[in-house]
Design a protein around this motif. Sequence first.
Motif, PDB file in Angstrom:
ATOM      1  N   THR A 247     -75.370 138.346 -18.495  1.00 27.64           N
ATOM      2  CA  THR A 247     -74.428 139.452 -18.301  1.00 27.64           C
ATOM      3  C   THR A 247     -73.412 139.099 -17.220  1.00 27.64           C
ATOM      4  OG1 THR A 247     -76.139 140.403 -16.898  1.00 27.64           O
ATOM      5  CG2 THR A 247     -75.903 141.348 -19.090  1.00 27.64           C
TER       6      THR A 247
ATOM      7  N   ASP B 215     -77.986 137.900 -10.632  1.00 30.46           N
ATOM      8  CA  ASP B 215     -78.780 139.113 -10.390  1.00 30.46           C
ATOM      9  C   ASP B 215     -79.266 139.178  -8.931  1.00 30.46           C
ATOM     10  OD1 ASP B 215     -78.859 138.097 -13.150  1.00 30.46           O
ATOM     11  OD2 ASP B 215     -79.972 139.928 -13.573  1.00 30.46           O
TER      12      ASP B 215
ATOM     13  N   SER C  44     -87.270 137.365 -19.555  1.00 31.62           N
ATOM     14  CA  SER C  44     -86.372 136.559 -18.729  1.00 31.62           C
ATOM     15  C   SER C  44     -85.459 137.400 -17.860  1.00 31.62           C
ATOM     16  CB  SER C  44     -85.521 135.640 -19.620  1.00 31.62           C
ATOM     17  OG  SER C  44     -86.153 134.406 -19.818  1.00 31.62           O
ATOM     18  N   GLY C  45     -85.959 138.484 -17.312  1.00 29.69           N
ATOM     19  CA  GLY C  45     -85.083 139.369 -16.544  1.00 29.69           C
ATOM     20  C   GLY C  45     -83.914 139.792 -17.407  1.00 29.69           C
TER      21      GLY C  45
END
Length: 254
Positions: free
Chosen positions: A143, A179, A92-93
């Motif tokens: 993140t 991202d 999932s990246g």
Amino acid sequence: MKKALALILAAVMMMALAACGGSKSGEKTLTVATSPDFPPFESLDGTKLVGIEVELVDAIAAKMGVKVEYVQIDFDSVLNGVQAGKYDLGMSGISVTDERKENALFTDPYCLAAQAIVVVEGSDIASKADLDGKSVSVQTGTTAELFCNENGYKVSSFAANSDAESALVTGKVDAWVIDDLTAAEMVAVYNQNAGTKLVILDEAMTTEPYALMTKKGNDQLIADINKVLNELVADGTVAKLFEKYGAPYTSPKQ
Ligand code: ARG
């Protein structure tokens, strides 16, 4: 309606799989959890799962001689489910962080990504510093969420990436943190039809390597995957996949 249909389809597929034991020829099957709201890494083309990581994991599995069964769930559930051993692999990246390493194992990283700041055209936010005290939307468990919470922004979290984008578009937040390569793709798609455009700031928030994730204790699986993954990085297959999806490739070895 769509959701109900997807659920029924998923149930039927699970029953079919259970009926044939999941492994016809004694071949092993890896269950791979993914949140397909993350182009160009994983997204849905109709009902087909497509993207850089889908092709990467398919190539890894082919080299390992195992089969893959993809399970589509929210990003947060990918992390939790894989840690709990519900799925063999998370795709999932997923950014490798020290915090996540405490609860899971990662393969070697295969690329480097960054967190981008997205705003609406004409916004007075032009840099990271301008974001101080502002509100941001992020995807739950990412993140981006962690970073924005740690830096004191007013954070609105959403299970789906598209909802984080909508929060920006509808003016509920000042910025959307996501991202970089996914930002580029989603913003390009949005801007095709939009009156008011979205803009990605030049200044990124952080840089992060991506890897595949499994639960603690699965050291053999990590070793097996690393072997073929590193071959696919070294022979240029990974870089070619990025090219195929129109994304710039940054090697994790910077
Ligand atoms: N790289 C970020 C992270 O690991 C975001 C990943 C989100 N992935 C997704 N498939 N929606 O937290």
